[in-house]
Design a protein around this motif. Structure first.
Motif, PDB file in Angstrom:
ATOM      1  N   THR A 134      89.624  61.694  16.649  1.00  0.00           N
ATOM      2  CA  THR A 134      89.987  60.671  15.755  1.00  0.00           C
ATOM      3  C   THR A 134      89.023  59.819  15.203  1.00  0.00           C
ATOM      4  O   THR A 134      89.013  59.382  14.195  1.00  0.00           O
ATOM      5  N   GLY A 135      87.777  60.003  15.874  1.00  0.00           N
ATOM      6  CA  GLY A 135      86.674  59.290  15.362  1.00  0.00           C
ATOM      7  C   GLY A 135      86.629  57.896  15.425  1.00  0.00           C
ATOM      8  O   GLY A 135      85.859  57.019  14.714  1.00  0.00           O
ATOM      9  N   CYS A 136      87.481  57.134  16.067  1.00  0.00           N
ATOM     10  CA  CYS A 136      87.828  55.857  16.356  1.00  0.00           C
ATOM     11  C   CYS A 136      86.865  55.150  17.150  1.00  0.00           C
ATOM     12  O   CYS A 136      86.054  55.630  18.171  1.00  0.00           O
ATOM     13  N   ARG A 137      86.323  54.000  16.855  1.00  0.00           N
ATOM     14  CA  ARG A 137      85.395  53.243  17.686  1.00  0.00           C
ATOM     15  C   ARG A 137      86.035  52.850  19.083  1.00  0.00           C
ATOM     16  O   ARG A 137      87.529  53.201  19.297  1.00  0.00           O
ATOM     17  N   ALA A 138      85.461  52.407  20.284  1.00  0.00           N
ATOM     18  CA  ALA A 138      86.027  52.613  21.612  1.00  0.00           C
ATOM     19  C   ALA A 138      87.148  51.469  21.575  1.00  0.00           C
ATOM     20  O   ALA A 138      87.921  51.501  22.195  1.00  0.00           O
ATOM     21  N   SER A 139      86.761  50.460  20.841  1.00  0.00           N
ATOM     22  CA  SER A 139      87.763  49.223  20.955  1.00  0.00           C
ATOM     23  C   SER A 139      89.065  49.544  19.817  1.00  0.00           C
ATOM     24  O   SER A 139      90.136  49.002  20.143  1.00  0.00           O
ATOM     25  N   GLU A 140      89.024  50.563  18.859  1.00  0.00           N
ATOM     26  CA  GLU A 140      89.979  50.757  18.020  1.00  0.00           C
ATOM     27  C   GLU A 140      91.321  51.268  18.438  1.00  0.00           C
ATOM     28  O   GLU A 140      92.507  50.891  18.285  1.00  0.00           O
ATOM     29  N   LEU A 141      91.099  52.161  19.554  1.00  0.00           N
ATOM     30  CA  LEU A 141      92.182  52.855  20.053  1.00  0.00           C
ATOM     31  C   LEU A 141      92.953  52.157  21.184  1.00  0.00           C
ATOM     32  O   LEU A 141      94.118  52.223  21.675  1.00  0.00           O
ATOM     33  N   LEU A 142      92.219  50.907  21.483  1.00  0.00           N
ATOM     34  CA  LEU A 142      92.991  49.773  22.609  1.00  0.00           C
ATOM     35  C   LEU A 142      94.144  49.192  21.793  1.00  0.00           C
ATOM     36  O   LEU A 142      94.645  48.547  22.797  1.00  0.00           O
ATOM     37  N   LYS A 143      93.914  49.130  20.318  1.00  0.00           N
ATOM     38  CA  LYS A 143      95.023  48.387  19.954  1.00  0.00           C
ATOM     39  C   LYS A 143      95.344  48.786  18.560  1.00  0.00           C
ATOM     40  O   LYS A 143      94.747  48.486  17.548  1.00  0.00           O
ATOM     41  N   ILE A 144      96.155  49.793  18.389  1.00  0.00           N
ATOM     42  CA  ILE A 144      96.530  50.235  17.154  1.00  0.00           C
ATOM     43  C   ILE A 144      97.893  49.566  16.675  1.00  0.00           C
ATOM     44  O   ILE A 144      98.525  48.939  17.244  1.00  0.00           O
TER      45      ILE A 144
END
Length: 338
Positions: free
Chosen positions: A209-219
């Motif tokens: 997904t290329g998401c930052r560490a914190s970004e997938l914690l709160k979609i």
């Protein structure tokens, strides 16, 4: 036994103190309904403190003598006030970071902010250095202290010149940057696939997904073909992330797990898992890996930046060119995972 309403309180301050028991009395309430208190003495034991509080409540002359005593506002109170004030317009990671800093600063959170000079602040930060805290962590704590002092200045609890937070030294013994980010190799990705355990799915979800560490914690939204998330920058917020075919079977399971995970715990878990596989990678390496895979697979740089949440530095592209969801889904399929 609980004291009657308006009687006052006796609390014990943390740390090694000659007189840790502090007596406080309520002198009113602020515009937000919080108690305004003032300290009327500190004592070496709880019994003496309770006697002093009882004497204060029974003596009008004693009460009048304390009328000029300043009210007490601790560093912890200021930090908590900022959290309550801003939590509804800030991210979950911001909230968790502030709470984390509060816990790290336990040595001084119960101290009246008027008593916090540079010597006392620096001692607390030096103790964090001795505990092995990184300069990044110290920097976050310094920001938390700085915002607390600004809050106290705005509310006229301290004069502007009493803000010593900017002078706190957070440099560590080794200032050189130790972390070098580099992408997972194709062999390492295949090895992750072969593991078949749950956390390998978490790592692969971050990679693809290329998401930052914190970004997938709160979609914000999750469908069968894409998810919507994003933090940090204007370009990064509320962006569409196409779901790669390989992670489709387990992405919902991963998102459900991450939704109940805090930012401060996912990184240690990631590092522990990397150590178990004898891999030398940070969480940010997953983001670098996505960019590398996308480039090698022929996805154009503008689309890569859009998925990663980077600005293209082109006003025309940023404002007028909007990739459709279908286009992004087709682009992500260019990355082949054997």
């Amino acid at each position: 036994m609980k004291n009657p309403n308006g009687f006052g309180t006796v609390t014990k301050l943390k740390g090694r103190r000659r007189k840790p028991w502090v007596v406080k009395v309520t002198i009113g309430f602020d515009d937000e309904g919080r108690q305004k208190q003032k300290c009327i003495g500190t004592f070496s034991n709880r019994l003496d403190a309770l006697k002093h509080l009882a004497k204060y409540n029974s003596s009008k002359e004693m009460q009048e003598s304390y009328e000029t005593v300043n009210e007490v506002h601790t560093l912890g109170e200021c930090i908590n006030c900022i959290i309550e004030r801003d939590k509804n317009r800030k991210s979950k990671s911001w909230y968790d970071a502030k709470k984390w800093c509060y816990s790290l600063l336990s040595e001084i959170v119960d101290v009246d902010i008027k008593e916090l000079n540079l010597t006392r602040l620096q001692k607390a930060f030096d103790n964090l250095k001795k505990q092995g805290k990184t300069q990044v962590t110290l920097g976050k704590c310094k920001i938390a202290v700085g915002t607390a002092f600004k809050y106290a200045i705005i509310h006229q609890w301290i004069p502007k010149d009493d803000d010593f937070s900017m002078y706190i030294d957070i440099t560590t013994d080794n200032n050189e940057r130790k972390t070098i980010h580099y992408p997972f190799s194709r062999e390492e990705i295949r090895y992750l696939i072969d593991q078949k355990d749950f956390f390998s799915k978490v790592v692969l979800a971050y990679i693809l997904t290329g998401c930052r560490a914190s970004e997938l914690l709160k979609i914000d939204k999750l469908t069968d073909d894409y998810l919507v998330c994003g933090l940090k920058t204007k370009s990064g917020k509320n962006r569409i992330i196409p779901i790669h075919p390989y992670i489709k079977p387990f992405i919902k399971e991963v998102i459900k797990y991450l939704d109940s995970t805090k930012y401060n715990s996912i990184q240690p878990k990631f590092q522990k898992y990397m150590n178990s596989l004898n891999m030398n990678h940070t969480m940010h390496d997953t983001r670098n890996t996505f960019a590398t895979l996308a480039k090698e697979s022929g996805i154009d740089h503008r689309t890569i930046k859009k998925i990663l949440g980077h600005s293209t530095n082109d006003i025309t592209e940023d404002l007028y060119i909007k990739e459709s969801t279908d286009f992004l889904i087709q682009q992500i399929k260019k990355i082949k995972i054997d």
